[in-house]
Design a protein around this motif. Structure first.
Motif, PDB file in Angstrom:
ATOM      1  N   ARG A  80     -67.555 -22.834  -2.293  1.00 12.65           N
ATOM      2  CA  ARG A  80     -67.650 -22.099  -3.564  1.00 12.65           C
ATOM      3  C   ARG A  80     -66.992 -20.738  -3.444  1.00 12.65           C
ATOM      4  O   ARG A  80     -66.301 -20.286  -4.348  1.00 12.65           O
ATOM      5  CB  ARG A  80     -69.129 -21.963  -3.964  1.00 12.65           C
ATOM      6  N   GLU A  83     -63.445 -21.080  -3.676  1.00  8.37           N
ATOM      7  CA  GLU A  83     -63.147 -21.760  -4.935  1.00  8.37           C
ATOM      8  C   GLU A  83     -62.545 -23.144  -4.755  1.00  8.37           C
ATOM      9  O   GLU A  83     -61.751 -23.599  -5.553  1.00  8.37           O
ATOM     10  CB  GLU A  83     -62.283 -20.879  -5.831  1.00  8.37           C
ATOM     11  N   ARG A  86     -66.142 -25.532  -7.749  1.00  7.77           N
ATOM     12  CA  ARG A  86     -66.453 -24.531  -8.782  1.00  7.77           C
ATOM     13  C   ARG A  86     -67.721 -24.936  -9.502  1.00  7.77           C
ATOM     14  O   ARG A  86     -67.739 -25.918 -10.230  1.00  7.77           O
ATOM     15  CB  ARG A  86     -65.296 -24.413  -9.758  1.00  7.77           C
ATOM     16  N   PRO A  88     -71.512 -22.890 -11.170  1.00 11.61           N
ATOM     17  CA  PRO A  88     -72.107 -21.578 -11.467  1.00 11.61           C
ATOM     18  C   PRO A  88     -73.184 -21.220 -10.451  1.00 11.61           C
ATOM     19  O   PRO A  88     -73.658 -22.099  -9.742  1.00 11.61           O
ATOM     20  CB  PRO A  88     -72.704 -21.766 -12.867  1.00 11.61           C
ATOM     21  N   PRO A  89     -73.576 -19.993 -10.371  1.00  8.96           N
ATOM     22  CA  PRO A  89     -73.151 -18.814 -11.123  1.00  8.96           C
ATOM     23  C   PRO A  89     -71.949 -18.145 -10.457  1.00  8.96           C
ATOM     24  O   PRO A  89     -71.661 -18.388  -9.290  1.00  8.96           O
ATOM     25  CB  PRO A  89     -74.380 -17.911 -11.053  1.00  8.96           C
ATOM     26  N   LYS A  90     -71.295 -17.310 -11.201  1.00  9.83           N
ATOM     27  CA  LYS A  90     -70.189 -16.521 -10.648  1.00  9.83           C
ATOM     28  C   LYS A  90     -70.755 -15.261 -10.003  1.00  9.83           C
ATOM     29  O   LYS A  90     -71.901 -14.928 -10.198  1.00  9.83           O
ATOM     30  CB  LYS A  90     -69.198 -16.157 -11.752  1.00  9.83           C
TER      31      LYS A  90
END
Length: 190
Positions: A80, A83, A86, A88-90
């Protein structure tokens, strides 16, 4: 005109710096292996956590299993962070989870390593024990090499994923030659 008075010197130092993690792994592995080889093999009746486990070997098998699960979480959070995956959360959430799950995994391996190194020694009595001992000797040197790569700026982009993959592979090999073998031989009971 170049700011560097010796243009070839930076390249040589850069290459030598790239070898430093390998030297660190080798030094720690040889030191741990030597210490373990000098251990007089003790019986399994050693102090352990009576709160949850019936014996030391079950404790070790479960601790390394939890460490491996945390290492799997490391793979997910690293994917993650870079990337590759992908979801959430960012934000910095995965950085924090990655860092703390790695610390927890290493902490869980410490009582296991202590028992293996200082009470059981370097096992050469069969192929499984020998491979396990070799991988165990490599573990903490690889951890230190990964930390060096994380904290330094002089490494290429592929160095950190390579170090992380090597660390995960060593931990997986240790689990396969210890907990997986133990659970399949003696059962999963606590």
């Amino acid at each position: 005109m170049s700011d560097n008075p010796c243009p070839g010197r930076r390249t040589v130092l850069g290459r030598a710096f790239l070898v430093l993690p390998l030297v660190l792994v080798a030094f720690v592995a040889i030191t741990v292996g030597f210490a373990a080889s000098k251990t007089v093999r003790q019986p399994y009746e050693t102090p352990f956590f009576h709160l949850f486990f019936s014996d030391t070997l079950h404790m070790k098998a479960w601790l390394i299993t939890v460490a491996l699960l945390l290492a799997l979480g490391q793979l997910l959070t690293a994917s993650r962070i870079y990337e590759v995956l992908r979801f959430p959360p960012k934000g910095r959430f995965y950085h924090v989870v990655h860092r703390w799950s790695g610390r927890a995994a290493i902490l869980l391996t410490l009582p296991v390593a202590y028992h293996c190194i200082f009470l059981l020694g370097f096992g050469t009595y069969d192929a499984r024990a020998y491979i396990h001992s070799l991988l165990g000797s490599l573990l903490y040197g690889t951890v230190l090499a990964k930390v060096l790569i994380v904290r330094s700026n002089g490494f290429r982009g592929w160095a950190l994923p390579l170090a992380g993959s090597a660390l995960f592979s060593i931990l997986l090999g240790l689990w396969l030659t210890s907990a997986f073998w133990y659970f399949s031989t003696f059962g999963v009971g606590i």
